[in-house]
Design a protein around this motif. Structure first.
Motif, short mmCIF file in Angstrom:
data_model
loop_
_atom_site.label_atom_id
_atom_site.label_comp_id
_atom_site.label_asym_id
_atom_site.label_seq_id
_atom_site.Cartn_x
_atom_site.Cartn_y
_atom_site.Cartn_z
N ALA A 201 3.70 -6.64 -9.72
CA ALA A 201 5.13 -5.71 -9.27
C ALA A 201 5.96 -6.00 -7.61
CB ALA A 201 5.25 -4.75 -9.52
N LYS A 202 6.82 -6.19 -7.55
CA LYS A 202 7.72 -6.34 -7.09
C LYS A 202 8.54 -4.91 -6.66
CE LYS A 202 8.74 -11.57 -6.88
NZ LYS A 202 9.38 -12.50 -7.21
N LEU A 203 8.04 -4.90 -4.99
CA LEU A 203 9.19 -3.14 -4.72
C LEU A 203 9.89 -3.66 -4.16
CD1 LEU A 203 4.94 -1.71 -4.45
CD2 LEU A 203 6.87 -2.11 -6.49
N ALA A 204 11.56 -3.78 -4.30
CA ALA A 204 12.64 -2.90 -3.84
C ALA A 204 12.34 -1.45 -2.67
CB ALA A 204 13.67 -3.77 -4.21
N TRP B 40 13.22 -1.97 11.23
CA TRP B 40 13.88 -2.51 10.23
C TRP B 40 13.01 -2.91 9.10
CZ3 TRP B 40 15.18 -7.17 7.71
CH2 TRP B 40 15.89 -7.95 6.87
N SER B 41 13.03 -4.10 9.66
CA SER B 41 11.18 -5.22 8.99
C SER B 41 9.94 -3.56 8.29
CB SER B 41 11.11 -5.85 9.66
OG SER B 41 10.42 -5.88 10.74
N THR B 42 9.78 -4.46 7.17
CA THR B 42 8.42 -3.26 6.86
C THR B 42 6.81 -3.95 6.31
OG1 THR B 42 9.37 -4.48 4.34
CG2 THR B 42 11.31 -2.16 5.40
N LYS B 43 5.96 -3.62 6.46
CA LYS B 43 4.96 -3.82 5.78
C LYS B 43 4.36 -2.20 4.94
CE LYS B 43 3.10 -1.35 9.67
NZ LYS B 43 1.89 -1.67 11.27
N TYR B 44 4.05 -3.12 3.87
CA TYR B 44 3.06 -2.29 3.10
C TYR B 44 1.57 -1.73 3.13
CZ TYR B 44 7.56 -3.63 1.21
OH TYR B 44 8.85 -3.65 1.44
N ARG B 45 1.42 -1.11 2.34
CA ARG B 45 -0.11 -0.56 2.48
C ARG B 45 -0.57 -0.11 0.84
NH1 ARG B 45 -2.46 2.99 5.41
NH2 ARG B 45 -0.72 4.10 6.00
N ILE B 46 -1.73 -0.35 -0.16
CA ILE B 46 -2.44 0.14 -1.10
C ILE B 46 -3.35 1.77 -0.98
CG2 ILE B 46 -3.61 0.19 -3.16
CD1 ILE B 46 -2.61 -2.22 -3.76
N ILE B 47 -2.98 2.53 -0.82
CA ILE B 47 -3.79 4.15 -0.27
C ILE B 47 -4.67 4.84 -1.23
CG2 ILE B 47 -1.82 4.27 1.71
CD1 ILE B 47 -0.70 6.99 -0.23
N GLY C 186 -10.87 -3.38 -5.21
CA GLY C 186 -10.21 -4.63 -3.80
C GLY C 186 -9.78 -5.03 -5.20
N PHE C 187 -9.44 -5.24 -5.84
CA PHE C 187 -8.56 -5.59 -7.18
C PHE C 187 -6.82 -6.53 -7.02
CE2 PHE C 187 -12.02 -4.47 -9.42
CZ PHE C 187 -12.19 -4.85 -10.49
N PHE C 188 -6.40 -5.62 -6.06
CA PHE C 188 -5.20 -6.23 -5.84
C PHE C 188 -4.37 -6.19 -4.11
CE2 PHE C 188 -5.60 -3.39 -9.26
CZ PHE C 188 -4.94 -3.98 -10.21
N ASN C 189 -3.68 -6.94 -4.01
CA ASN C 189 -3.06 -7.24 -2.50
C ASN C 189 -1.59 -7.02 -2.40
OD1 ASN C 189 -3.21 -7.94 0.47
ND2 ASN C 189 -2.00 -9.71 -0.45
N VAL C 190 -1.16 -6.22 -1.37
CA VAL C 190 0.48 -6.44 -1.43
C VAL C 190 0.71 -6.56 -0.28
CG1 VAL C 190 -0.04 -3.67 -0.38
CG2 VAL C 190 2.30 -4.92 -1.22
N SER C 191 1.63 -7.46 -0.38
CA SER C 191 1.86 -8.03 1.19
C SER C 191 3.79 -8.04 1.66
CB SER C 191 1.75 -10.06 0.88
OG SER C 191 2.62 -10.32 -0.28
N THR C 192 4.12 -8.51 2.33
CA THR C 192 5.86 -8.13 2.85
C THR C 192 6.88 -9.22 1.31
OG1 THR C 192 5.19 -6.82 4.02
CG2 THR C 192 7.89 -7.85 3.93
N GLY C 193 7.46 -9.18 1.46
CA GLY C 193 8.52 -10.90 0.41
C GLY C 193 9.08 -10.90 2.08
N PRO C 194 9.66 -12.38 0.89
CA PRO C 194 11.46 -13.15 2.18
C PRO C 194 11.90 -11.82 2.48
CG PRO C 194 10.24 -14.54 0.28
CD PRO C 194 9.31 -13.16 0.48
#
Length: 854
Positions: A386-389, A401-408, A414-422
């Motif tokens: 998924a892509k979360l806007a 302003w720039s963002t970062k994400y975490r799965i809490i 540990g099957f998933f990873n979330v990263s910041t898009g371009p």
């Protein structure tokens, strides 16, 4: 009587005076400091690290100029020449500081002196300078002789001259005078910086009066001190002169330089509102002339308050004074800064500080959609889930302003990873491990978003929920284990069952049938049952095959399910460790050897057995057939090689030696070696060409051949009805020629003993000898002819000029022979007159061949 007593008393008094004077003159030098207290004057209370305060002097009475000193106060350092410097910053809170310094003489005795550092004010300094200048005569110090202790009073203090003096020039500084001037005329001179060294001519001295002059204004910013050496010698008397005297002239600083900002304007980004402006002053930093103070003159814009900032008067550090900044309304401030020397009372200059207010993270990012439901196929790694806007109200491109994400939560495995898009405003969830539908069918992930910069104060964090449904896909069957190892003998018979190697279908929710087939069988030795997975021997295996590595043979087995839409294939690896059996007889490696027919040493032949231990060495060898008459063998010490001995003297030529080689289990094989016997002696094998009456034997034979009759008898009678082909000048066939059974082409030869079958290498004929290359180039032609003739008549060279018989049609056949080999000797003419009867198409042939003698 009274007079005599008076005389005696006078003598005694005189002797006492003489003795006392002599004792004083011969008194021993005592080591010690030159003063009981050393006082160093400074111009400020705050002393910086590395500042040189002065020098303490210690007399060792042994001529040494270096002494070990130790300061009781560790903030002060004393070098071996007595120079006192600051090791770190010191503040004279009471206007002075007193500490002790220890020194050790050559006998190890410790001496202690007190040192006082005292802050003097500016007006006292100038008063001291004027008082020093009142001294108009500078006398050479008297030098002590003998071992007397040096006089402590002859220390010449520095001489102070203010910079930028208006003159008139030359301006007298002091008169240098020698005590010898009372007795004779002295001549004075000076050397050193400002005299005879650069900058030259600043100071001069009158030769006879000793008056010292300065010829021009001094500039402390160019040179702060001068070191002069004064000399005095008698003009008319030899060997009368003073020891050189050092005169140190310090230039007194005047406030003739304004402070200068190191840059203008100063630009700063203020988040916590902190920056520093700096100004330098070329005047003496040890005096008030070089002490710069800072102040803010104005602020633009003066909003929301006119004094939003303040500045440290000494360091120039600017800090935020008020907390009501608003970047959206007033993003930039311009401050006018003034820097003034003499602690804010002297010359001044202005500079500008431009302060840009940076954004503070007071707007937390927010997910545009807080709930997502997605489907992801199993077994996909790196698949985008998924892509979360998100959106953020802070300054575009800033860390706030720039963002970062975490799965809490929701991802314990540990099957998933979330990263910041371009775009920096998007969180992308991907799989980092393969999902398994059969184990977990759904994941519920909680994801939060933050900024690179921490929030200002306590701000709420936005959270999104992502429900991941795992899609079932057809997975290939899985062998267990992936690699299966078995141990089998290499001579296992055909159809021997080796192992049952099966796979299971991980799709437990489906009922599918698995079929097996061979994926990769490099040597083609195996077969697999499609239904049961039973693997059998298809053809005999060979441990010595090139397909076997380190005794292991690898085959790939495939398991295919019967899914209707997308059948899946799994693979398993079968490793067969082949147990060695004695199925390879040993062979001799050498195919040709050379020996002399007289006195030759035995030839060592090596033996190889493809079978490893225990089926190889020790070997044994026996000679076979005619070989036993002329040759014998013996084994080496390890029985891995055999010595070949020549028993009788043979004529020069090539001989076929047949040896039978046995391994330790008596499995044997015959090996043929071509032995070249040369007419020579010893181990240097060299064959010589036999000559007959001055002519070589080959040349003699060629003459006989050329003189013989031209008609040759055919090998078979001319009336034999066989169809034969004779091969002449054959260059030799390919390697595959030996793979064919040529015996079928020789039917009928068994009843013809006069026809010798020579399609194999003969063993009873010696090979011809070839001439070595001649040294004389003129003999090359003869060399080529002789060796070509020898090669043409070599019966041991393949293809051995074989007579091959085929298409035997039996006796009495009406068909004539198609062979034209003997047609030149038949003597019969052919009749082609019948061509005239074949029509106009054959008229040309009839004219060519049917015309008789014409």
């Amino acid at each position: 009587m009274a007079c005599v007593r008076i005389v005696r008393l006078g003598v005694i008094v005189f002797l006492c005076q003489v003795l006392s004077c002599g004792y004083a003159e011969e008194s021993v030098c005592t080591p010690g400091f030159e003063s009981e207290l050393f006082v160093f004057k400074v111009h400020r209370d705050h002393l910086h690290m590395g500042k040189r305060l002065g020098r303490v002097t210690f007399n060792n009475c042994d001529g040494r100029t270096r002494t070990f000193f130790q300061s009781v106060d560790k903030r002060f350092d004393v070098s071996t020449d007595g120079t006192v410097t600051l090791k770190r910053q010191v503040t004279l809170h009471e206007g002075h500081k007193v500490f002790s310094v220890h020194a050790w003489d050559s006998n190890g005795k410790k001496h202690t002196v007190s040192v006082k550092v005292e802050h003097i004010h500016h007006h006292k300094e100038h008063h001291m300078d004027r008082r020093f200048h009142s001294c108009s005569v500078l006398t050479f110090p008297k030098s002590s002789t003998g071992l007397k202790r040096a006089k402590r009073g002859w220390v010449i203090p520095p001489f102070h001259v203010p910079e930028n003096s208006r003159g008139p020039f030359p301006m007298k500084l002091v008169q240098i005078k020698s005590d010898f001037a009372k007795e004779t005329q002295m001549v004075y001179s000076i050397t050193g910086e400002g005299a005879d060294q650069d900058p030259k001519g600043i100071f001069t001295v009158e030769r006879l009066s000793g008056n010292l002059f300065v010829t021009q204004p001094l500039d402390r910013e160019k040179k702060a001190s001068y070191r002069l050496i004064a000399h005095a010698v008698a003009r008319d008397v030899d060997n009368v002169k003073e020891s050189p005297m050092e005169i140190l002239i310090n230039v007194i600083d005047q406030n003739d330089n304004k402070p200068v900002f190191t840059q203008n304007p100063f630009n700063g980004l203020v988040h916590e509102a902190f920056m520093t402006v700096t100004a330098t002053d070329a005047d003496d930093p040890e005096t008030y002339n070089g002490i710069v103070n800072y102040a803010i003159v104005s602020q633009e814009p003066p909003l929301p308050k006119p004094n939003m900032f303040d500045i440290n008067i000494l360091s120039g550090t600017i800090r935020v004074r008020e907390a009501d900044m608003d970047r959206e309304q007033w993003p930039r401030y311009t401050l006018l800064i003034v820097a003034t020397d003499m602690e804010g009372k002297g010359s001044s200059t202005t500079g500008t500080a431009v302060i840009t207010i940076t954004d503070s993270n007071d707007n937390p990012p927010q997910f545009e959609q807080t709930s997502h439901v997605v489907s992801v196929p199993e077994n996909k790694v790196g698949h985008v889930v998924a892509k979360l806007a998100v959106s953020d109200g802070d300054e575009f491109g800033s860390p706030a302003w720039s963002t970062k994400y975490r799965i809490i939560s929701g991802d314990k495995g540990g099957f998933f990873n979330v990263s910041t898009g371009p775009s920096q405003l998007e969180g992308i969830i991907t799989t980092v491990k393969a999902l398994d539908f059969e184990k977990t069918k759904q994941y519920v992930l909680s994801v939060i978003v933050e900024n690179d910069d921490p929030f200002v104060g306590s701000l709420p964090t936005s959270t999104a929920t992502v429900t991941v449904n795992v899609e079932d896909v057809n997975e290939p069957p899985e062998f267990n284990p992936k690699e299966k190892t078995i141990f089998k003998p290499e001579d296992a018979p055909v159809d021997t069952e080796l192992v049952t190697y099966t796979a299971t279908d991980p799709d437990i929710g489906k009922s599918q049938k698995i079929m097996y087939k061979m994926g990769n069988d490099p040597a083609g030795w195996l077969s697999v049952s499609p239904e049961t997975g039973v693997i059998k021997v298809r053809t005999l295996m060979d441990r010595e095959s090139a397909y076997v590595k380190d005794g292991k043979y690898r085959a790939i087995i495939l398991a295919v399910d019967d899914d209707a839409t997308s059948p899946a294939t799994g693979t398993g690896t079968l490793i067969i460790e082949l147990e060695n059996v004695n199925d390879n007889a040993p062979v001799i490696n050498e195919r040709t050897v050379g020996v002399c027919n007289r006195g030759s040493a035995p030839v060592l032949l090596s033996i190889t057995d493809k079978d490893g231990p225990p089926y190889g060495a020790p070997f044994s060898v026996e000679t076979q057939g005619e070989t036993s008459k002329n040759w014998s063998t013996s084994m080496n010490d390890t029985s891995t090689g055999v010595f070949l001995h020549l028993k009788s003297q043979l004529e020069q030529g090539d001989y076929n030696v047949v040896l039978r080689v046995f391994d330790q289990h008596k499995l044997y094989q015959d090996s043929s070696i071509q032995a070249t016997v040369c007419d020579c002696t010893g181990d240097e094998v060299r064959c010589t060409e036999k000559r007959l009456g001055g002519m070589s034997l080959s040349g003699f034979l060629s003459c006989i051949v050329r003189k013989s009759g031209t008609k040759k008898e055919p090998l078979l009678p001319e009336d034999d009805v066989r169809d034969n082909i004779y091969y002449y000048d054959e260059e030799g066939g390919g390697e595959d020629d030996q793979d064919y059974d040529l015996s079928v082409l020789h039917r009928g030869l068994d009843n013809r003993p006069e026809v010798f079958r020579n399609d194999v290498a003969p063993t009873f004929l010696p090979a011809p000898q070839y001439r070595p290359r001649p040294a004389n180039p003129e003999e090359i032609g003869t060399f080529i002819d002789d060796n070509l003739n020898a090669a043409d008549n070599d019966p041991t060279a393949p293809p051995y000029d074989s007579l091959l018989v085929f298409d035997y049609e039996g006796g009495g056949s009406d068909a004539g022979s198609l062979s034209s080999l003997n047609s030149s000797s038949s003597g019969h003419d052919q009749d082609y007159d019948f061509l005239n009867e074949w029509g106009p198409r054959f008229k040309k042939l009839a004219d060519m061949f049917g015309g008789g003698e014409d």
